[in-house]
Design a protein around this motif. Structure first.
Motif, PDB file in Angstrom:
ATOM      1  N   SER A  59       0.809  -1.222   0.000  1.00 46.28           N
ATOM      2  CA  SER A  59       0.000   0.000   0.000  1.00 46.28           C
ATOM      3  C   SER A  59       0.841   1.271   0.000  1.00 46.28           C
ATOM      4  O   SER A  59       0.377   2.326  -0.435  1.00 46.28           O
ATOM      5  N   ASP A  60       2.072   1.201   0.504  1.00 53.22           N
ATOM      6  CA  ASP A  60       2.913   2.398   0.559  1.00 53.22           C
ATOM      7  C   ASP A  60       3.889   2.489  -0.609  1.00 53.22           C
ATOM      8  O   ASP A  60       4.837   3.263  -0.595  1.00 53.22           O
ATOM      9  N   MET A  61       3.647   1.718  -1.634  1.00 54.93           N
ATOM     10  CA  MET A  61       4.540   1.679  -2.788  1.00 54.93           C
ATOM     11  C   MET A  61       4.448   2.967  -3.590  1.00 54.93           C
ATOM     12  O   MET A  61       3.374   3.557  -3.749  1.00 54.93           O
ATOM     13  N   LEU A  62       5.588   3.420  -4.134  1.00 55.29           N
ATOM     14  CA  LEU A  62       5.650   4.605  -4.977  1.00 55.29           C
ATOM     15  C   LEU A  62       5.903   4.192  -6.423  1.00 55.29           C
ATOM     16  O   LEU A  62       6.522   3.148  -6.674  1.00 55.29           O
ATOM     17  N   PRO A  63       5.453   4.994  -7.396  1.00 57.51           N
ATOM     18  CA  PRO A  63       5.746   4.665  -8.800  1.00 57.51           C
ATOM     19  C   PRO A  63       7.232   4.481  -9.070  1.00 57.51           C
ATOM     20  O   PRO A  63       7.628   3.619  -9.856  1.00 57.51           O
ATOM     21  N   SER A  64       8.071   5.266  -8.407  1.00 58.91           N
ATOM     22  CA  SER A  64       9.516   5.157  -8.612  1.00 58.91           C
ATOM     23  C   SER A  64      10.069   3.828  -8.125  1.00 58.91           C
ATOM     24  O   SER A  64      11.152   3.404  -8.563  1.00 58.91           O
ATOM     25  N   ALA A  94       1.601   3.256 -12.592  1.00 59.81           N
ATOM     26  CA  ALA A  94       2.962   3.274 -13.134  1.00 59.81           C
ATOM     27  C   ALA A  94       3.177   2.168 -14.155  1.00 59.81           C
ATOM     28  O   ALA A  94       4.102   2.244 -14.965  1.00 59.81           O
ATOM     29  N   LEU A  95       2.319   1.140 -14.114  1.00 56.39           N
ATOM     30  CA  LEU A  95       2.458   0.027 -15.055  1.00 56.39           C
ATOM     31  C   LEU A  95       1.699   0.241 -16.358  1.00 56.39           C
ATOM     32  O   LEU A  95       1.920  -0.495 -17.324  1.00 56.39           O
ATOM     33  N   LEU A  96       0.800   1.226 -16.400  1.00 50.52           N
ATOM     34  CA  LEU A  96      -0.048   1.383 -17.577  1.00 50.52           C
ATOM     35  C   LEU A  96       0.765   1.619 -18.847  1.00 50.52           C
ATOM     36  O   LEU A  96       0.558   0.963 -19.866  1.00 50.52           O
ATOM     37  N   GLU A  97       1.682   2.579 -18.799  1.00 51.60           N
ATOM     38  CA  GLU A  97       2.504   2.868 -19.982  1.00 51.60           C
ATOM     39  C   GLU A  97       3.409   1.688 -20.314  1.00 51.60           C
ATOM     40  O   GLU A  97       3.590   1.334 -21.483  1.00 51.60           O
ATOM     41  N   ALA A  98       3.973   1.077 -19.280  1.00 54.70           N
ATOM     42  CA  ALA A  98       4.878  -0.049 -19.510  1.00 54.70           C
ATOM     43  C   ALA A  98       4.162  -1.205 -20.201  1.00 54.70           C
ATOM     44  O   ALA A  98       4.701  -1.813 -21.143  1.00 54.70           O
ATOM     45  N   VAL A 155       8.755   3.356 -20.257  1.00 56.62           N
ATOM     46  CA  VAL A 155       8.344   4.162 -19.114  1.00 56.62           C
ATOM     47  C   VAL A 155       8.907   5.565 -19.294  1.00 56.62           C
ATOM     48  O   VAL A 155       9.948   5.761 -19.935  1.00 56.62           O
ATOM     49  N   THR A 156       8.206   6.525 -18.737  1.00 56.43           N
ATOM     50  CA  THR A 156       8.636   7.918 -18.800  1.00 56.43           C
ATOM     51  C   THR A 156       8.892   8.413 -17.387  1.00 56.43           C
ATOM     52  O   THR A 156       7.999   8.378 -16.537  1.00 56.43           O
ATOM     53  N   VAL A 157      10.121   8.866 -17.146  1.00 53.31           N
ATOM     54  CA  VAL A 157      10.516   9.364 -15.830  1.00 53.31           C
ATOM     55  C   VAL A 157      11.127  10.746 -16.015  1.00 53.31           C
ATOM     56  O   VAL A 157      12.079  10.922 -16.803  1.00 53.31           O
ATOM     57  N   ASP A 158      10.555  11.740 -15.330  1.00 54.83           N
ATOM     58  CA  ASP A 158      11.036  13.124 -15.414  1.00 54.83           C
ATOM     59  C   ASP A 158      11.130  13.606 -16.858  1.00 54.83           C
ATOM     60  O   ASP A 158      12.103  14.264 -17.265  1.00 54.83           O
ATOM     61  N   GLY A 159      10.130  13.260 -17.653  1.00 56.33           N
ATOM     62  CA  GLY A 159      10.049  13.742 -19.023  1.00 56.33           C
ATOM     63  C   GLY A 159      10.881  12.977 -20.033  1.00 56.33           C
ATOM     64  O   GLY A 159      10.839  13.281 -21.229  1.00 56.33           O
ATOM     65  N   THR A 160      11.612  11.965 -19.608  1.00 54.81           N
ATOM     66  CA  THR A 160      12.436  11.171 -20.517  1.00 54.81           C
ATOM     67  C   THR A 160      11.877   9.758 -20.616  1.00 54.81           C
ATOM     68  O   THR A 160      11.569   9.140 -19.592  1.00 54.81           O
ATOM     69  N   SER A 161      11.736   9.263 -21.840  1.00 56.53           N
ATOM     70  CA  SER A 161      11.202   7.914 -22.055  1.00 56.53           C
ATOM     71  C   SER A 161      12.334   6.906 -22.195  1.00 56.53           C
ATOM     72  O   SER A 161      13.355   7.188 -22.839  1.00 56.53           O
ATOM     73  N   PHE A 195      -4.385  -6.540 -19.483  1.00 56.06           N
ATOM     74  CA  PHE A 195      -4.027  -7.941 -19.331  1.00 56.06           C
ATOM     75  C   PHE A 195      -4.710  -8.734 -20.443  1.00 56.06           C
ATOM     76  O   PHE A 195      -5.927  -8.707 -20.567  1.00 56.06           O
ATOM     77  N   MET A 196      -3.907  -9.432 -21.233  1.00 59.31           N
ATOM     78  CA  MET A 196      -4.493 -10.204 -22.326  1.00 59.31           C
ATOM     79  C   MET A 196      -5.403 -11.300 -21.802  1.00 59.31           C
ATOM     80  O   MET A 196      -6.515 -11.504 -22.308  1.00 59.31           O
TER      81      MET A 196
END
Length: 341
Positions: free
Chosen positions: A98-103, A145-149, A155-161, A193-194
């Motif tokens: 529950s305390d997980m962060l996207p990073s 955080a998994l949607l784009e992946a 993944v995009t982090v700080d504006g960089t893919s 999810f397929m």
């Protein structure tokens, strides 16, 4: 190291290939051998039935992601590790909380005082098979955080893919019984999810064999790889080129339409569900030696691909997984299959 099969050895060098080669009988035969070998390899270490293992292999061969809905201790982690070992792929396991962060998934960018520059440290999502354990225990922000992946393989982090390794497959698990402290997966996440499946309890004979194995024994200790990730990428491409006629495509669309117009369904299957339906149907046709997808392939793929994507009307009571499957089966049966397809 496994020597890649001759039909796909060139892919280890990163070469490209005309699409016509993926439609050749040589490539189809090689892909069938690899898929059959993967199913056989997993059957030797997993205490579940062959159709379940076959569905897991087909999902990976279709380039999709797999949602395992099961109680703890069934063998979900073993499945992910066995798949990775069988194709010589990398695997990372992440325990969602529950305390997980996207990073915690994607990674972080850190400023280096010495170089006066930013350095990106990759997170566990940078792998070929990601085991997302108890994914519904993470908060919505971490889940997102998994949607784009899952959709774009980056993944995009700080504006960089950053591109993810190929192939990239998410095998996520969730406990269907213990719901306290969980965040149900939103429709946008489920739609990525397929397939969704359950390993189920092993047979009495298989469980007895497990119990007599010495404590601490790793079931994957003797598992040998049957192909490389380059081989698997070639299998994915070969399956993607299995022919789908206009009649079969219209049949698949009719099934999707049936889910959207049924009064028991509040939210029907999306166009992405249609793509997943035919992707899995292509792999099924390939494994059975067909040069094209038949209506039977589409019908067989409908339940694992569509059931978890539909939002049913539960105003008269909560529907079980079996109830949902039966309702979907009834919808599929109302759609006539094309003649001669």
């Amino acid at each position: 190291m496994v020597t890649p099969s001759p039909a796909v050895a060139h892919l280890s060098k990163g070469d490209s290939m005309p699409d016509s080669r993926y439609t050749s009988e040589r490539y189809r035969a090689t892909a069938r051998r690899i898929l059959t070998a993967l199913v056989t390899n997993l059957s030797g270490v997993l205490a579940c039935d062959s159709p379940t293992i076959e569905l897991a292999v087909m999902t990976v061969a279709a380039g999709g992601h797999l949602l395992l809905e099961d109680v703890p201790g069934i063998g979900k982690t073993t499945l992910a590790r066995a798949l990775a070992a069988s194709v010589q792929g990398t695997v990372n396991r992440v325990q969602f909380t529950s305390d997980m962060l996207p990073s915690d998934l994607t990674g972080v960018t850190v400023f280096d005082q010495n170089t006066r520059d930013f350095t990106f440290f990759r997170g566990p999502v940078f792998t070929q098979i990601l085991l997302a354990d108890e994914i519904n225990r993470a908060n919505p922000k971490a889940q997102a955080a998994l949607l784009e992946a899952m959709e774009e393989r980056r993944v995009t982090v700080d504006g960089t893919s950053y591109d993810l390794p190929r192939p990239f497959t998410v095998i996520a698990t969730q406990n269907p019984v213990e719901m306290e402290g969980t965040y149900p997966l939103p429709e946008a996440q489920l739609d990525r999810f397929m397939t969704r499946m359950s390993l189920g309890y092993p047979s009495a004979e298989a469980e007895a064999r497990m119990l007599v194995v010495p404590s601490g024994h790793d079931p994957l200790a003797g598992l040998q790889p049957v192909c490389t990730t380059s081989d698997l990428l070639a299998v994915i491409q070969t399956a993607a080129h299995i022919h789908v006629s206009d009649a079969v495509a219209r049949y698949a669309v009719a099934i999707l339409t049936a889910t959207r117009t049924n009064p028991r369904v509040r939210l029907g299957a999306s166009p992405r569900a249609g793509l997943a339906l035919l992707a899995l149907s292509r792999v099924r046709a390939l494994m059975r030696g067909h040069e094209a997808v038949f209506p039977a392939d589409v019908r067989a793929a409908a339940a694992p691909v569509l059931t978890h994507r539909l939002l049913f009307d539960e105003s008269t009571g909560v529907l079980s997984t079996q109830d949902r499957a039966e309702l979907l089966d009834a919808m599929v049966k109302t759609v006539p299959a094309p003649r001669g397809a």
